[in-house]
Write an enzyme that holds these catalytic residues in place. Structure first.
Site, PDB file in Angstrom:
ATOM      1  N   CYS A 380       0.846  -1.201   0.000  1.00 49.49           N
ATOM      2  CA  CYS A 380       0.000   0.000   0.000  1.00 49.49           C
ATOM      3  C   CYS A 380       0.882   1.251   0.000  1.00 49.49           C
ATOM      4  CB  CYS A 380      -0.974  -0.032   1.178  1.00 49.49           C
ATOM      5  SG  CYS A 380      -2.377   1.105   0.953  1.00 49.49           S
ATOM      6  N   HIS A 504      -3.488  -5.182   0.088  1.00 49.85           N
ATOM      7  CA  HIS A 504      -2.981  -5.691   1.368  1.00 49.85           C
ATOM      8  C   HIS A 504      -3.031  -7.226   1.369  1.00 49.85           C
ATOM      9  CE1 HIS A 504      -2.698  -1.931   3.777  1.00 49.85           C
ATOM     10  NE2 HIS A 504      -3.601  -1.503   2.910  1.00 49.85           N
ATOM     11  N   GLU A 506      -1.630  -9.257   3.236  1.00 49.38           N
ATOM     12  CA  GLU A 506      -1.578  -9.855   4.577  1.00 49.38           C
ATOM     13  C   GLU A 506      -2.941 -10.312   5.072  1.00 49.38           C
ATOM     14  OE1 GLU A 506      -1.715  -5.304   5.431  1.00 49.38           O
ATOM     15  OE2 GLU A 506      -1.042  -6.670   3.855  1.00 49.38           O
TER      16      GLU A 506
END
Length: 531
Positions: A380, A504, A506
């Site tokens: 990001c 993102h 994750e």
């Protein structure tokens, strides 16, 4: 009919109610049941999206674009189910909805009160999540600690809910601290007793009490808690501190949690923990050490990057390497000290964030990684930093910056067109979006697919006016939206791993199924240390 489990906490906050809820969800899923989870947060924010990460930790984003509490990340990682907008409810969201209904005349002139209007809103939220997910078992964690004034409407709502669905379909679990007094070398049960009595005074009698302590508090203490809190002896379950987060389901299973939960709710399937035990065994068998630096602006609270840390852990399991994370405050990095600060680091990760603070240090960390061929992973804001760094030091755009950082300069990163004039809360590009990947790129090598889907949370993006200039200077635009209008990923081909992604990744990583980008990044970092 669905079964409902409510998890509350007593004595102090931060006991790990979320880990208990997530672990129980995994145990029930291993028994073959479809599990959904949700978190009720008593704070008055509508959602955590506008809260400072150093106060509340990271904002977890669901597949459908809800900004939620970080505990939902634990739920997804343990249960391996995508959660929804109905998985997180705050006091702010409840009152916002109730007051809007009142303004619209939906209560037909009634006096709007906590009971029944606010409590009905909370109960409806539980039901909607079950309807949406089709869950066999719904696990709901009540945030905060028993005794908090802001938690009372949620506690009253779940008290009523137990009557609505029938006590045989509802279970209350209370997680309590059992403190150790070193002076007398003993554990004390009194705080758990007082906490349970306070919960009982709210009309809720817990069916199961989980004792939280660093070491086992002992059978005598558990029997005492059972006696004074009016629960069955085998329903007082020990939860001790584990070396690895993912050992907790195994520990709670060994101590009988899922057994008594199923007995009390009339669930009968057997639990096969073999896959989970195999994963934990692999975690413990890792060798060597890989040093990864997280260079960010919120490093004073590691929970600000919780999903990133867990995703790095997941990748280290798959790569059979131990992981050492070095936390580096980006405000402390300069051109002069970058080499010293990053000496011995095998991989550099710059995570997301907002605002200008610390961004010049991130740029210097990115420059060090690019010029020294240290694996770099920008997420990001970290991707935007990579674009700015490359623009300044490789493409000759010396005043390159972001519209978020400065009104002047050349904005190679700028506000997305649809974000102009929007208020701050809940208006960013949120949730899962597709990304088309070019072949023969580092991105394609990681994913092995031309079309992927990852979750977003951003307001600024790559300025397409500078695509040609940067590509001519050697920057690879390896991923875009399917129509090519939004740049999603960039990379530097001459480096072994240099990738920036606007999304993102994750948020989609799991302990038994690491996100491909994290896995490839850690693998390259590990190999860097072998050279």
């Amino acid at each position: 009919m669905a079964k409902y489990i409510f998890v509350t906490g007593g004595v102090v906050s931060g006991l790990g109610k979320g880990i208990v809820a997530a672990s129980l969800g995994r145990l029930l899923k291993l028994r073959g049941y479809k599990v959904a989870a949700q978190k009720f947060d008593p704070y008055m924010n509508v959602d955590p999206g506008t809260m400072n990460p150093t106060q509340h930790g990271e904002v977890f984003v669901t597949h459908d674009g809800a900004e939620t509490d970080l505990d939902l990340g634990h739920y997804e990682r343990f249960i391996d189910e995508n959660l929804t907008e109905f998985s997180n409810l705050t006091s702010g969201k409840v009152f916002w909805s109730v007051l809007n209904k009142e303004r619209n005349g939906e209560y037909l002139g009634q006096t709007v009160q906590i009971i029944p209007h606010v409590t009905n809103e909370i109960k409806d939220f539980i039901k909607k999540n079950v309807e949406l997910t089709g869950a066999d078992v719904m696990i709901t964690e009540i945030g905060g600690t028993i005794g908090d004034i802001e938690s009372q409407p949620f506690l009253e709502a779940i008290r009523q809910f137990a009557s609505d669905v029938g006590r045989k379909n509802c279970l209350f679990i209370h997680v309590c601290l059992v403190p150790y007094i070193s002076g007398s070398d003993e554990y004390k049960s009194k705080p758990a007793q007082h906490s349970t009595k306070e919960l009982q005074a709210m009309g809720i009698s817990p069916d199961i009490i989980i004792t939280r302590s660093d070491e086992d508090c002992g059978e005598a203490i558990r029997k005492k808690i059972a006696l004074f809190c009016s629960v069955k002896e085998d329903c007082v379950i020990a939860n001790t501190t584990a070396d690895c987060l993912y050992e907790v389901p195994i520990m709670l299973h060994k101590n009988g949690l899922d057994k008594v939960v199923c007995r009390e709710l009339g669930l009968k399937n057997k639990c096969d923990l073999t896959p989970w035990k195999t994963m934990v065994r692999d975690i413990r068998s890792r060798k060597g050490m890989t040093r990864i630096a997280i260079v960010g602006k919120y490093v004073s609270l590691h929970d600000s990057y919780l999903s990133i840390v867990e995703s790095l852990n997941h990748a280290s399991y798959a790569c059979h390497t131990n992981l050492q994370i070095e936390w580096i405050d980006s405000e402390e990095i300069t051109r002069q000290n970058a080499a010293e600060k990053l000496r011995g680091i095998m991989g550099i990760l710059v995570p997301g964030g907002f605002g200008t603070r610390g961004t010049e240090g991130m740029i210097e960390a990115c420059r060090y990684a690019r010029e020294n061929d240290v694996p770099y992973f920008g997420i990001c804001l970290g991707m935007q930093i990579a674009v700015i760094e490359y623009s300044r030091h490789a493409a000759g755009i010396q005043d390159a910056t972001s519209g978020e950082f400065s009104e002047g300069g050349t904005h190679v990163i700028d506000l997305m067109p649809d974000q102009n004039g929007k208020r701050i809360g809940g208006t960013m590009r949120l949730g899962a979006y597709p990304c088309r990947i070019s072949k023969d790129t580092q991105m394609y090598a990681a994913y092995g697919e031309e079309l992927i889907e990852e979750r977003h949370r951003h307001r600024y993006e790559f300025n397409n006016d500078y695509c040609a200039d940067l590509e001519n200077a050697g920057l690879i635009i390896s991923g875009t939206s399917p129509d090519g209008s939004i740049v999603e990923t960039v990379e530097v081909a001459s480096n072994r791993f240099f990738i920036g992604v606007q999304f993102h990744p994750e948020f989609t990583s799991r302990p038994n199924r690491p996100n491909p980008l994290f896995k490839t990044f850690v693998k390259c970092a590990k190999e860097t240390g072998l050279h």
